[in-house]
Design an enzyme around this catalytic site. Sequence first.
Site, mmCIF file in Angstrom:
data_model
loop_
_atom_site.group_PDB
_atom_site.id
_atom_site.type_symbol
_atom_site.label_atom_id
_atom_site.label_comp_id
_atom_site.label_asym_id
_atom_site.label_seq_id
_atom_site.Cartn_x
_atom_site.Cartn_y
_atom_site.Cartn_z
ATOM 1 C CG HIS A 165 -77.729 2.266 -10.103
ATOM 2 N ND1 HIS A 165 -76.622 1.750 -10.295
ATOM 3 C CD2 HIS A 165 -78.151 2.086 -12.228
ATOM 4 C CE1 HIS A 165 -75.983 1.763 -11.085
ATOM 5 N NE2 HIS A 165 -76.413 2.002 -12.409
ATOM 6 C CB CYS A 205 -99.309 -4.119 -5.116
ATOM 7 S SG CYS A 205 -99.954 -2.277 -5.581
#
Length: 271
Positions: free
Chosen positions: A125, A166
Amino acid sequence: MAHQLEGLNLRADFRCVILTGAGISAESGIPTYRGKDGLWTVGSRDYRPQELATLRAFQNDPRAIWSWYHYRRGCCLQAQPNPGHLALIPLQYALTGKRFTLVTQNVDGLHARSGISDENLFEIHGSLHSMRCTLPCSAERFALTDDQILDRGEDLGDLGWARLQCPHCGSLTRPHVLWFDECYEEGLYKSDTVLQRLDNADLLLIVGTSGATTLPTMMLRRALAAHLAVIEVNPECSSFSAAVQAYDRGLYLQATASECLPELVDRLITL
């Protein structure tokens, strides 16, 4: 317990897959996803984790969702691996290479901090301690290094928000976690590799999971169909428990991980 473990021995080719869920980390003080704790307030409304941990929620209000994940990450950084986590380390040493596989639904990072190696750990996960770009500019994942701990409802602030861009293309990043409205992917979560490891295993050890997500449910079904030995450790009966108890090679141990795993691992190693 010794009688129930007869037939299991850690011969040279013995392989074990361990599946852990929120129950093992609850003993470190981390609330379970489906427990009574974990509410987060956005504006004037309280939200459950299942409402916030979705791609849709992130797209609607990324800053609020990132704030919630920073709060959760702060809680996890304050927690420490407990005896249940640490009990698995001797088993890792006894089962070298791909003979030991730890699959966790937990995103808290406590298994890694306890000493489980990267090659043996599959965080199906994701992890609260990593992020990735929201655009397909790169498959790279970036570590979150800002250790600030937010109070409930506290905003990230402009500096924290600026750090969530980013480094490749400047776009917004997202937490590297599998959300409720997303599917497992091999490239991101190694879901196919996990099933391949299970198909070659002798034992599936399940610890502290409610069995409410797809891949863990698939893992149990495959283990039963392949007639693997299955052990479940859980203080409360889960959706898995009835199947494990009815299975001729199944063993259900009603106890917490800290109570049970040190003795269980010791017996497995000395069989």
